[in-house]
Design a protein around this motif. Structure first.
Motif, mmCIF file in Angstrom:
data_model
loop_
_atom_site.group_PDB
_atom_site.id
_atom_site.type_symbol
_atom_site.label_atom_id
_atom_site.label_comp_id
_atom_site.label_asym_id
_atom_site.label_seq_id
_atom_site.Cartn_x
_atom_site.Cartn_y
_atom_site.Cartn_z
ATOM 1 N N TYR A 136 -4.645 -1.763 -7.135
ATOM 2 C CA TYR A 136 -3.861 -2.485 -6.128
ATOM 3 C C TYR A 136 -3.874 -3.984 -6.414
ATOM 4 C CZ TYR A 136 -4.148 1.820 -3.333
ATOM 5 O OH TYR A 136 -4.051 3.102 -2.887
ATOM 6 N N LEU A 214 -1.389 -9.004 2.810
ATOM 7 C CA LEU A 214 -1.904 -7.849 2.067
ATOM 8 C C LEU A 214 -3.381 -8.040 1.734
ATOM 9 C CD1 LEU A 214 1.072 -7.072 -0.356
ATOM 10 C CD2 LEU A 214 0.222 -5.611 1.497
ATOM 11 N N ILE A 222 -5.025 -0.742 3.031
ATOM 12 C CA ILE A 222 -3.904 -0.598 2.104
ATOM 13 C C ILE A 222 -3.861 0.821 1.550
ATOM 14 C CG2 ILE A 222 -2.959 -1.333 -0.118
ATOM 15 C CD1 ILE A 222 -4.059 -4.118 0.437
ATOM 16 N N SER A 223 -5.026 1.331 1.173
ATOM 17 C CA SER A 223 -5.108 2.697 0.630
ATOM 18 C C SER A 223 -4.703 3.731 1.678
ATOM 19 C CB SER A 223 -6.544 2.977 0.151
ATOM 20 O OG SER A 223 -6.656 4.280 -0.367
ATOM 21 N N ARG A 226 -0.896 3.566 2.280
ATOM 22 C CA ARG A 226 -0.167 4.176 1.160
ATOM 23 C C ARG A 226 -0.234 5.699 1.231
ATOM 24 N NH1 ARG A 226 -0.924 6.954 -3.052
ATOM 25 N NH2 ARG A 226 -3.161 7.031 -2.662
ATOM 26 N N THR A 239 -7.570 1.552 10.502
ATOM 27 C CA THR A 239 -6.257 1.084 10.053
ATOM 28 C C THR A 239 -5.366 0.730 11.232
ATOM 29 O OG1 THR A 239 -6.361 2.405 8.016
ATOM 30 C CG2 THR A 239 -4.163 1.732 8.768
ATOM 31 N N SER A 315 -11.750 -6.988 3.392
ATOM 32 C CA SER A 315 -10.623 -7.719 2.812
ATOM 33 C C SER A 315 -11.126 -8.905 2.009
ATOM 34 C CB SER A 315 -9.685 -8.209 3.921
ATOM 35 O OG SER A 315 -10.282 -9.274 4.647
#
Length: 457
Positions: A136, A214, A222-223, A226, A239, A315
């Motif tokens: 990523y 992001l 992010i994972s 997706r 999330t 993050s």
């Protein structure tokens, strides 16, 4: 001697590995920046400024005592870019990634360290997660660099700055700095508004905002997004909370900046785009398109609040984290309504609320103690001082939140104040709970005392 050192490190807990890892990389970075040829000819770089720059880069803060472009050669700028990348990914992530590349499994000790570093609640699938993290990061930063070239190849100083080579390097540096939520730039000129020449470039502002967001969401989020992109209801509670809080803070921040700076909007000195970018960047990125010193007092208060809240767990950003703020809000709501806290059909545990309270208190203590010490050193209450208390508390909040925004006082801080700022940046990046836990080595207590009643409020 070597055996004693190895045995010493074997006995350390996971929190100490994380804290020591960041500390050693900061020292290494400061040493590299002092190598002859790394700083420009005629520049007399002091070690305190090299240490400050290295700390700011590894802690992905962006506060600068000396300008990156005007002080360092291309070699120095590349070193800083790699320090930002290491700091953004995290020392343990890189170490575990190297272990995975060597086809070796993580030991239980290594799994524990990584879990603490990434706030991961399970050791299952860690190596697979690392592969996704690196993938990523590579994809997002490459795409970001490619799109940034559109702006830098059309920059007004394209020819004077060095042409194609400089534009390409600026693009990669900016993409790495933005995704890792670090406010460094290589545009030249020591200012406290980093990308002001592009404050009317809508494409560049939105691109930079996208990279910052992001990076601030966190790799786990992010994972998860997706994987469940077409089935958002299947995403984890973590999330959902992160996406909700990120959206709310962006919208509310933009509206509040439009309110506090309303007299400047439409005059060419500020815009709705500037309000949105300030809302994005204040939560640990540190890029600014307008002078922070030009913001109203009310606007600076909003900046301080957003900087203190920060990004999300796992993050590239700092602060107390969006999830902490959410849990605190749910805990307060629970006390007011006398109902058990819950969100998205999940109950919020009492343990989470206690941990959130601890993070809040430790964060406030770090900022306030840092502000107090710097006030003692710089004496802002004296007529001869160029600082005021508002500048200092803004600076310390920026350092703790690993943001990088400043009212312009950073280069003028004394050595003592810079050391305080370095410590606050380090605490903000590693995390106050990690720092405190690294010093605790006591055993769990298996007995309790009778409960006492203490009136509250």
């Amino acid at each position: 001697m070597l055996k004693k050192v190895i045995n010493f490190f074997k006995k350390q807990n996971s929190f100490r590995y994380i804290a020591i890892g960041f500390f050693l990389v900061i020292l290494l970075g400061s040493g590299l920046l002092m190598i002859p040829g790394v700083s420009r000819e005629g520049v007399n770089l002091r070690y305190i400024d090299a240490l400050y720059t290295s700390t700011s880069a590894v802690c992905v803060t962006g506060l600068i005592a000396v300008d990156t472009y005007d002080t360092f050669t291309l070699a120095g700028q590349i070193i800083i870019m790699f320090l930002i990348q290491i700091g953004g990914l995290g020392i343990t992530t890189l170490g575990a990634g190297l272990i995975g590349a060597l086809r070796r499994k993580l030991s239980l000790k290594e799994q524990s360290i990584v879990q603490e570093s990434l706030n991961f609640d399970s050791a299952r699938g860690l190596l697979a997660l690392f592969k996704r993290v690196f993938l990523y990061t590579f994809i997002i930063e490459m795409v970001g660099a490619g799109l940034s070239m559109i702006t830098f190849f059309n920059a007004p100083d394209f020819v004077e700055a060095g042409g194609t080579g400089t534009a390409i390097f600026r693009s990669f540096f900016h993409s790495v700095a933005a995704f890792n939520n670090s406010g460094f730039d290589v545009l030249g000129g020591l200012t406290n508004y980093t990308i002001a020449p592009y404050n009317t470039d809508v494409f560049f502002n939105l691109l930079t905002s996208a990279l910052i967001i992001l990076g601030g969401l966190g790799f786990l989020v992010i994972s998860d997004i997706r994987r469940n992109f077409f089935h958002p209801k299947k995403t984890s509670l973590h999330t959902k909370v992160v996406v909700l809080m990120t959206t709310v803070l962006l919208v509310v921040g933009t509206l509040l900046f439009a309110l506090t700076e309303r007299n400047r909007i439409g005059t060419g000195d500020f815009s709705w785009l500037g309000a949105f970018f300030a809302s994005v960047s204040a939560r640990t990125a540190g890029f600014s398109t307008y002078l922070i010193s030009d913001f109203t007092q009310a606007g600076r208060i909003i900046l301080i609040i957003l900087m203190f809240i920060g990004a999300s767990p796992g993050s590239t950003g700092g602060g107390i984290k969006t999830t902490t703020f959410f849990v605190l809000f749910m805990g307060i709501k629970s006390m007011i309504t006398h109902k058990k806290p819950h969100a998205f059909k999940y109950s919020v545990s009492e343990e989470s609320i206690k941990k959130a309270m601890s993070v809040l208190v430790l964060g406030l203590v770090a900022v306030l103690v840092g502000t107090f010490i710097v006030c003692l050193i710089e004496r802002p209450y004296e007529s001869t001082s160029t600082f005021n208390a508002t500048d200092i508390i803004f600076e310390m909040t920026s350092a703790y939140g690993t943001v990088g925004l400043s009212t312009g006082v950073t280069p003028y801080l004394s050595v003592g104040s810079k050391i305080v700022s370095i410590i606050i940046m380090y605490i903000g990046r590693v995390g106050p709970l990690t720092i405190m836990s690294s010093w605790y080595s006591g055993k769990d207590e298996y007995f309790g005392y009778a409960e006492g009643i203490i009136p509250i409020g």
